[in-house]
Design a protein around this motif. Structure first.
Motif, PDB file in Angstrom:
ATOM      1  N   ALA A   1       0.833  -1.207   0.000  1.00 29.51           N
ATOM      2  CA  ALA A   1       0.000   0.000   0.000  1.00 29.51           C
ATOM      3  C   ALA A   1       0.869   1.259   0.000  1.00 29.51           C
ATOM      4  CB  ALA A   1      -0.942   0.001   1.206  1.00 29.51           C
ATOM      5  N   LEU A   2       1.900   1.279   0.831  1.00 26.31           N
ATOM      6  CA  LEU A   2       2.793   2.437   0.856  1.00 26.31           C
ATOM      7  C   LEU A   2       3.577   2.529  -0.453  1.00 26.31           C
ATOM      8  CD1 LEU A   2       3.927   4.866   2.268  1.00 26.31           C
ATOM      9  CD2 LEU A   2       5.479   3.360   3.524  1.00 26.31           C
ATOM     10  N   HIS A   3       3.978   1.393  -0.984  1.00 26.09           N
ATOM     11  CA  HIS A   3       4.644   1.376  -2.283  1.00 26.09           C
ATOM     12  C   HIS A   3       3.730   2.014  -3.332  1.00 26.09           C
ATOM     13  CE1 HIS A   3       7.434  -0.529  -5.294  1.00 26.09           C
ATOM     14  NE2 HIS A   3       6.390  -0.251  -6.056  1.00 26.09           N
ATOM     15  N   GLY A   4       2.439   1.713  -3.264  1.00 26.75           N
ATOM     16  CA  GLY A   4       1.478   2.290  -4.212  1.00 26.75           C
ATOM     17  C   GLY A   4       1.423   3.804  -4.132  1.00 26.75           C
ATOM     18  N   VAL A   5       1.423   4.325  -2.923  1.00 24.80           N
ATOM     19  CA  VAL A   5       1.429   5.783  -2.746  1.00 24.80           C
ATOM     20  C   VAL A   5       2.687   6.367  -3.394  1.00 24.80           C
ATOM     21  CG1 VAL A   5       1.615   7.647  -1.042  1.00 24.80           C
ATOM     22  CG2 VAL A   5       0.021   5.753  -0.654  1.00 24.80           C
ATOM     23  N   LEU A   6       3.833   5.734  -3.137  1.00 28.31           N
ATOM     24  CA  LEU A   6       5.093   6.211  -3.719  1.00 28.31           C
ATOM     25  C   LEU A   6       5.081   6.099  -5.237  1.00 28.31           C
ATOM     26  CD1 LEU A   6       7.588   4.722  -1.111  1.00 28.31           C
ATOM     27  CD2 LEU A   6       6.829   7.107  -1.323  1.00 28.31           C
ATOM     28  N   ASP A   7       4.415   5.068  -5.771  1.00 27.40           N
ATOM     29  CA  ASP A   7       4.301   4.929  -7.228  1.00 27.40           C
ATOM     30  C   ASP A   7       3.631   6.143  -7.854  1.00 27.40           C
ATOM     31  OD1 ASP A   7       5.510   2.450  -7.577  1.00 27.40           O
ATOM     32  OD2 ASP A   7       3.634   1.341  -7.369  1.00 27.40           O
ATOM     33  N   TYR A   8       2.499   6.529  -7.301  1.00 23.99           N
ATOM     34  CA  TYR A   8       1.766   7.644  -7.899  1.00 23.99           C
ATOM     35  C   TYR A   8       2.492   8.969  -7.695  1.00 23.99           C
ATOM     36  CZ  TYR A   8      -1.907   4.313  -8.873  1.00 23.99           C
ATOM     37  OH  TYR A   8      -2.607   3.234  -9.356  1.00 23.99           O
TER      38      TYR A   8
END
Length: 122
Positions: A9-16
């Motif tokens: 989930a945190l990786h996803g935030v960093l992706d965007y």
């Protein structure tokens, strides 16, 4: 101490956030031509495969998180090689490897699917 502390989930935030930076920064840095468009296309691609990833911020969930991480690393390799192969100027020759290093760091610090499942069972 566990070094892979970034949840999917945190990786996803960093992706965007990274995708936004890849789209906006080359304009702010005054890039043109391939120096500009490689980053913009990379950012758009990151948005696309993030939306297709099976994690908290994926919309369609067709791509496993492990495959997503491989795509991240592939992009990082391309960003490291591009300045040499394409003859980028000084600033772009720094920008692309720095962005690649950020991607490699995020991948290295991200939990894999098996680790997430084990953490949930505890």
């Amino acid at each position: 101490m566990k070094f892979q502390f970034l949840t999917p989930a945190l990786h996803g935030v960093l992706d965007y956030l990274a995708a936004g930076a890849l789209v906006v920064l080359p304009f702010l840095l005054g890039f043109s031509g391939i120096e500009l468009w490689l980053s913009v296309i990379g950012g758009a691609g990151l948005i696309a495969y993030s939306l297709l990833t099976d994690y908290a911020y994926g919309a369609i969930k067709l791509v496993s998180f492990d495959v997503h991480l491989l795509l991240d690393l592939s992009a990082a390799v391309a960003f490291i090689i591009a300045p040499f192969v394409l003859g980028f100027g000084f600033l772009a020759s720094i920008y692309y490897p720095v962005m690649a290093a950020g991607v490699v760091a995020v991948v290295a610090l991200s939990q894999r699917q098996g680790q997430v499942a084990a953490a949930v069972r505890r």
